[in-house]
Design a protein around this motif. Structure first.
Motif, PDB file in Angstrom:
ATOM      1  N   ASP A 416       0.856  -1.188   0.000  1.00  0.00           N
ATOM      2  CA  ASP A 416       0.000   0.000   0.000  1.00  0.00           C
ATOM      3  C   ASP A 416       0.892   1.239   0.000  1.00  0.00           C
ATOM      4  OD1 ASP A 416      -1.740   2.108   0.476  1.00  0.00           O
ATOM      5  OD2 ASP A 416      -2.969   0.972   1.898  1.00  0.00           O
ATOM      6  N   ALA A 417       0.998   1.896  -1.149  1.00  0.00           N
ATOM      7  CA  ALA A 417       1.890   3.055  -1.277  1.00  0.00           C
ATOM      8  C   ALA A 417       1.467   4.199  -0.369  1.00  0.00           C
ATOM      9  CB  ALA A 417       1.930   3.518  -2.734  1.00  0.00           C
ATOM     10  N   THR A 418       0.201   4.247   0.041  1.00  0.00           N
ATOM     11  CA  THR A 418      -0.243   5.347   0.900  1.00  0.00           C
ATOM     12  C   THR A 418       0.298   5.219   2.314  1.00  0.00           C
ATOM     13  OG1 THR A 418      -2.300   4.259   1.641  1.00  0.00           O
ATOM     14  CG2 THR A 418      -2.384   5.498  -0.429  1.00  0.00           C
ATOM     15  N   PHE A 419       0.843   4.056   2.665  1.00  0.00           N
ATOM     16  CA  PHE A 419       1.429   3.903   3.995  1.00  0.00           C
ATOM     17  C   PHE A 419       2.790   4.591   4.106  1.00  0.00           C
ATOM     18  CE2 PHE A 419      -0.852  -0.169   5.677  1.00  0.00           C
ATOM     19  CZ  PHE A 419      -2.020   0.573   5.808  1.00  0.00           C
ATOM     20  N   ALA A 420       3.481   4.780   2.988  1.00  0.00           N
ATOM     21  CA  ALA A 420       4.832   5.358   3.029  1.00  0.00           C
ATOM     22  C   ALA A 420       4.842   6.749   3.658  1.00  0.00           C
ATOM     23  CB  ALA A 420       5.453   5.369   1.644  1.00  0.00           C
ATOM     24  N   THR A 701      -8.101   8.230   8.267  1.00  0.00           N
ATOM     25  CA  THR A 701      -7.931   9.467   9.048  1.00  0.00           C
ATOM     26  C   THR A 701      -6.546  10.048   8.837  1.00  0.00           C
ATOM     27  OG1 THR A 701      -9.503   8.720  10.726  1.00  0.00           O
ATOM     28  CG2 THR A 701      -7.920  10.420  11.378  1.00  0.00           C
ATOM     29  N   TRP A 702      -5.519   9.215   8.894  1.00  0.00           N
ATOM     30  CA  TRP A 702      -4.145   9.675   8.698  1.00  0.00           C
ATOM     31  C   TRP A 702      -3.892  10.052   7.232  1.00  0.00           C
ATOM     32  CZ3 TRP A 702      -5.553   6.651  12.655  1.00  0.00           C
ATOM     33  CH2 TRP A 702      -4.985   6.891  13.912  1.00  0.00           C
ATOM     34  N   ALA A 729       1.575   9.494  16.352  1.00  0.00           N
ATOM     35  CA  ALA A 729       2.494   8.743  15.485  1.00  0.00           C
ATOM     36  C   ALA A 729       2.247   7.240  15.623  1.00  0.00           C
ATOM     37  CB  ALA A 729       3.937   9.104  15.815  1.00  0.00           C
ATOM     38  N   VAL A 730       0.987   6.866  15.676  1.00  0.00           N
ATOM     39  CA  VAL A 730       0.574   5.471  15.881  1.00  0.00           C
ATOM     40  C   VAL A 730       1.110   4.527  14.800  1.00  0.00           C
ATOM     41  CG1 VAL A 730      -1.465   3.983  16.148  1.00  0.00           C
ATOM     42  CG2 VAL A 730      -1.451   6.280  17.134  1.00  0.00           C
ATOM     43  N   PRO A 731       1.266   4.963  13.532  1.00  0.00           N
ATOM     44  CA  PRO A 731       1.812   4.039  12.537  1.00  0.00           C
ATOM     45  C   PRO A 731       3.151   3.418  12.924  1.00  0.00           C
ATOM     46  CG  PRO A 731       0.881   5.937  11.432  1.00  0.00           C
ATOM     47  CD  PRO A 731       0.840   6.233  12.907  1.00  0.00           C
ATOM     48  N   LEU A 732       3.950   4.106  13.722  1.00  0.00           N
ATOM     49  CA  LEU A 732       5.245   3.562  14.096  1.00  0.00           C
ATOM     50  C   LEU A 732       5.095   2.247  14.841  1.00  0.00           C
ATOM     51  CD1 LEU A 732       7.119   6.791  15.262  1.00  0.00           C
ATOM     52  CD2 LEU A 732       7.193   5.682  13.018  1.00  0.00           C
ATOM     53  N   LEU A 761      -3.157  -6.223   2.624  1.00  0.00           N
ATOM     54  CA  LEU A 761      -1.849  -6.067   1.983  1.00  0.00           C
ATOM     55  C   LEU A 761      -1.411  -7.381   1.337  1.00  0.00           C
ATOM     56  CD1 LEU A 761       0.018  -4.057   4.789  1.00  0.00           C
ATOM     57  CD2 LEU A 761      -1.252  -3.157   2.823  1.00  0.00           C
ATOM     58  N   THR A 762      -0.594  -7.271   0.300  1.00  0.00           N
ATOM     59  CA  THR A 762      -0.049  -8.451  -0.363  1.00  0.00           C
ATOM     60  C   THR A 762       1.422  -8.668  -0.026  1.00  0.00           C
ATOM     61  OG1 THR A 762       0.442  -7.142  -2.344  1.00  0.00           O
ATOM     62  CG2 THR A 762      -1.681  -8.297  -2.273  1.00  0.00           C
ATOM     63  N   TRP A 763       2.085  -7.659   0.479  1.00  0.00           N
ATOM     64  CA  TRP A 763       3.463  -7.827   0.951  1.00  0.00           C
ATOM     65  C   TRP A 763       3.848  -6.686   1.880  1.00  0.00           C
ATOM     66  CZ3 TRP A 763       6.928  -3.925   0.013  1.00  0.00           C
ATOM     67  CH2 TRP A 763       6.680  -3.066  -1.068  1.00  0.00           C
ATOM     68  N   ALA A 764       4.827  -6.957   2.703  1.00  0.00           N
ATOM     69  CA  ALA A 764       5.415  -5.937   3.565  1.00  0.00           C
ATOM     70  C   ALA A 764       6.822  -6.386   3.928  1.00  0.00           C
ATOM     71  CB  ALA A 764       4.590  -5.726   4.828  1.00  0.00           C
TER      72      ALA A 764
END
Length: 834
Positions: A416-420, A701-702, A729-732, A761-764
């Protein structure tokens, strides 16, 4: 002045974060506390006092000499050797803990005359509980300014060449140029902004050959010596427990707006770190405005390099973002943060230019340099110049970025490119809220709050496994304990405040540290403090078994929610708060675990019994069988997401009933929703009930905030105040601990769990820090539903891999080999070692 580039890791500018050692707690020295004679603050004075100190000494031959300095002051200092800044402090403490720094300044010594100098700013003690006129709320100060330095130049054999301890041999001079102003209301917690008159500033005060005709002999005001009868010093010295903040030269990324000039501003103020091709000449009787963008919200010391232009007025306004004009009622209106069609609101420093000065010896002129004493927070800076009768040269304008030297070891990427951008913004937010303490926000308050800090420390563990600032924070809040057992909600602070629930977050903070580092000695140290906090809540338990109404003098804050006034549920007005009871239950169970780790088994059992009783009372008095939800209070028919979340986290609702409760909580949009910080606990409740896949839509939201071109996360969805609050900064945590899946399996990470939550997601792939090193994880899901994971972990640390099909595979890494597992989601499993 030619600055070092931000990327120059070996520059002197970066040495502020090096040379720090941890020393014994005893401080035995012949150095004396000194100050300027006869200038004690008047009882009703609101003014601060800036004093320069200076001591020259001679080294005949530089080879094989060494100088290590111990230094402290009241309230803040910056120390120089031969014109180079070598230390800033003291680290923030309180009345019982006054920190000192140790720094090896040997690289700055030279053959011949050396100049050791300091500027010390003492904040007014006259209104210790008032923001603004009393100085920064987070900086403790006594009735008098003071400076202490211990240092000896020694040769290769350890023989003393020169003793530099503070005493009457030091010279001092009170600054007459700096005043403090309070030009907007909100940031009064940080103590006001500077109004400096460069016409009367003392030139070359820290350089060889300065004019010392106005300097005086320093006055000894106290001696740091053993007290035979146990009387404590005003300054109870303790070694600094964290490294020095780094300082690195940095440059603005773009010029967003110019008024009053047709010059090519970028030509005169290059944005790539190169020296200006030529100074920008501003004619006499001219007003210009230049607005600059640092590219992201940052913290640093702005540096202005000027020439000529006596009596010109320069203003530096610092802003987090562009805004639309405020409403008639003063409400702020924020949109896209870099929309330069808006306006910049913020606090500003004001500098009156002194004009051209000759170099020492009269062989030419030297530039005039202004920088504020303490760092500023900004993304945008508005530079406003109004010249008088002389033209002014703007020779350079840059800043020195500063912050805690956090080594970021974690990385994250996914399908998911929006997570970057969510990851990058979260990292920057955390960094900007780390200095000598964790901070709620660097712009407005610079105060360490327990709820914020609990989350920030946890994020730091996942990013770097660095616990030094967290250990200091745990000690800070322990030091804030009141006689009743309650902790202050923000500390260090000269302005006391209590939010009862925040004391419970502190207990969770101690537990988090135990989980990651297994430091039982730290746990034992704080068990009496934990007992005091839990005892305070226990004394409020009424005949109905619930923790009752909070004292009216305290702020019963829970979360910034649109429906709640000042973050307090309306149920507070009628009595007990359900959420505080649920948080208390959680804290009791956590405290029981900590007591067991310390082998206090009877206390652990007592806490579990207490928790069970309160849990029964909550289910009896706060559960609505009609709504199938927990009320905000036993006497109040209002509901929120918050109570349902904490009912799950406290074990008050468990098993399938907890699963259904969380499903109802997510679909009932009429419930007051958690804000950014409290969302961390929503994620935990979904994780605990096996519903983590339902968390992925919450990232919208983010994403919406990132679409506003924010570079840090905002405080809350209600106030439109701070643009930088690291509790968001919850994504951390979620990206490393849940999507990559790396968490402690046993206290101290003596065993590691890897349990990815793929969701859609398909990969991380990425890395996560643990105390023993780095855990690298890469997983993917093929189109046929085949899950594959590859793990590198520190050698010898057992790893439990919990796969999406429910299977658990354990291994202990040997050497550099990666461990690979595959399984069909819902099917079989294969293993292999590379």
């Amino acid at each position: 002045m030619k600055p070092n580039k931000k990327t120059n890791k070996g520059s002197k500018a970066n040495k502020l974060s090096k040379g720090v050692s941890y020393m014994k707690n005893e401080f035995e020295t012949t150095a004396k506390w000194i100050w300027i004679a006869g200038d004690e603050p008047l009882p009703n004075s609101q003014s601060h006092q800036l004093v320069y100190f200076n001591r020259t000494f001679i080294i005949e031959e530089k080879a094989a000499v060494r100088l290590v300095i111990n230094v402290s002051a009241d309230s803040r200092y910056r120390l120089y050797l031969n014109g180079d800044a070598v230390a800033v402090g003291p680290c923030k403490g309180d009345a019982g803990t006054h920190y000192y720094e140790q720094v090896d300044v040997t690289p700055y010594l030279r053959t011949g005359t050396n100049v050791l100098a300091a500027k010390v700013l003492h904040f007014s003690p006259s209104q210790p509980f008032a923001m603004g006129p009393g100085g920064p709320a987070s900086v403790w100060r006594s009735q008098s300014g003071a400076f202490l330095l211990e240092g000896e130049v020694v040769d290769e054999f350890g023989d003393i060449i020169c003793a530099l301890h503070t005493d009457e041999q030091w010279s001092c001079l009170e600054d007459q140029a700096m005043n403090f102003s309070y030009n907007i209301k909100d940031p009064l917690f940080i103590g006001g902004m500077e109004d400096v008159d460069g016409r009367v500033i003392e030139p070359d005060w820290n350089a060889e050959g300065m004019d010392k005709s106005r300097w005086r002999q320093a006055c000894v005001i106290a001696e740091q010596e053993d007290q035979v009868y146990g009387a404590l010093s005003t300054w109870n010295l303790t070694p600094r427990p964290i490294p020095q903040l780094y300082e690195l030269a940095a440059y603005f990324r773009s010029i967003t707006k110019v008024e009053g000039s047709k010059e090519d501003i970028a030509f005169h103020l290059p944005l790539d770190g190169t020296a200006p091709a030529a100074p920008m000449k501003i004619p006499a009787g001219t007003r210009i405005v230049i607005e600059l963008d640092a590219g992201e919200l940052t913290t640093g010391y702005p540096v202005l390099v000027l020439g000529g232009g006596r009596n010109s007025i320069v203003k530096l306004l610092y802003a987090e973002c562009y805004e639309r004009p405020q409403t008639p009622s003063g409400k702020r209106q924020k949109g896209r943060r870099d929309d330069a069609s808006g306006v910049l609101y913020g606090q500003y420093d004001r500098y009156t230019v002194g004009g051209t000065r000759e170099t020492r010896g009269g062989s030419g002129t030297q530039p005039e340099i202004y920088e504020p004493f303490w760092f500023r927070t900004f993304r945008f800076v508005r530079l406003e110049v109004e010249t008088a009768d002389e033209p002014l040269e703007l020779q350079h304008f840059y800043y020195r970025e500063t912050g805690y030297p956090l080594e970021i070891k974690a990385e994250f990427q996914s399908s998911d490119a929006t997570f970057a951008p969510l990851w990058d913004i979260s990292v920057n937010t955390l960094k900007r809220c780390m200095h000598e303490t964790y901070e709620d926000c660097p712009y407005y308050e610079q105060l360490q709050y327990a709820m914020d800090t609990r989350l920030q420390a946890l994020f730091t563990y996942q990013l770097s496994a660095d616990d030094r600032l967290a250990r200091k924070a745990i000690f800070d809040f322990h030091s804030s304990q009141l006689p009743s057992g309650m902790l202050q909600s923000r500390y260090p602070s000269v302005s006391p405040q209590v939010i009862p629930g925040f004391s419970l977050y502190w207990i969770m903070m101690v537990h988090d540290h135990y989980q990651y580092f297994d430091d039982v000695s730290l746990v034992r140290l704080y068990l009496p403090t934990i007992d005091g906090v839990l005892g305070w809540f226990d004394r409020l338990v009424g005949s109905d078994g619930l923790v009752g109404k909070m004292p009216i003098k305290y702020w019963s804050f829970v979360d910034w929610v649109q429906e709640w006034h000042a973050g307090v549920p309306a149920a507070h007005g009628q009595g007990a708060l359900t959420i505080y009871n649920l948080m208390y239950i959680s804290a009791l169970f956590i405290a029981a675990e900590l007591n067991e780790a310390a082998r206090r088994f009877a206390t652990a059992e007592e806490y579990r019994v207490r928790a069970g009783r309160v849990r029964d009372a909550v289910n009896q008095h706060c559960w609505s069988a009609e709504r199938m939800l927990y009320r905000d209070g036993p006497l109040h028919d209002e509901y929120s997401q918050h109570c349902q979340i904490w009912a799950v986290l406290s074990g008050t609702m468990a098993d399938e009933e907890a699963v259904q409760l969380m499903r109802r909580t997510l679909v009932d949009t009429a419930l007051p929703q958690v804000s950014y910080a409290m969302s961390f606990f929503l994620f935990r409740a979904l994780e605990q009930t096996g519903l983590y896949e339902l968390s992925f839509p919450l990232w919208d939201t983010w994403r919406e905030l990132a679409a506003l071109n924010l570079t840090t996360w905002v405080e809350d969805p209600v106030s439109q105040r701070s643009d930088c609050h690291a509790w968001g900064a919850v994504p951390l945590y979620e990206f490393t601990a849940l999507i990559l899946g790396v968490k402690p399996g046993e206290a101290g990470c003596k065993r590691i769990v890897v349990e990815p939550k793929p969701g859609p997601l398909t990969w991380a792939r990425g890395t996560v820090a643990v105390p023993q090193g780095i855990v690298a994880v890469e997983w993917s899901i093929s189109g046929e539903g085949q899950f594959e994971i590859r793990i590198h972990a520190p050698e010898g640390i057992p790893v439990d891999v919990r796969l999406p099909d429910g299977r658990i595979e354990s291994f202990t890494p040997k050497g550099e080999a990666a461990h690979c597992l595959t399984c069909a989601i819902g099917g079989g499993m294969q293993t292999a070692n590379e």
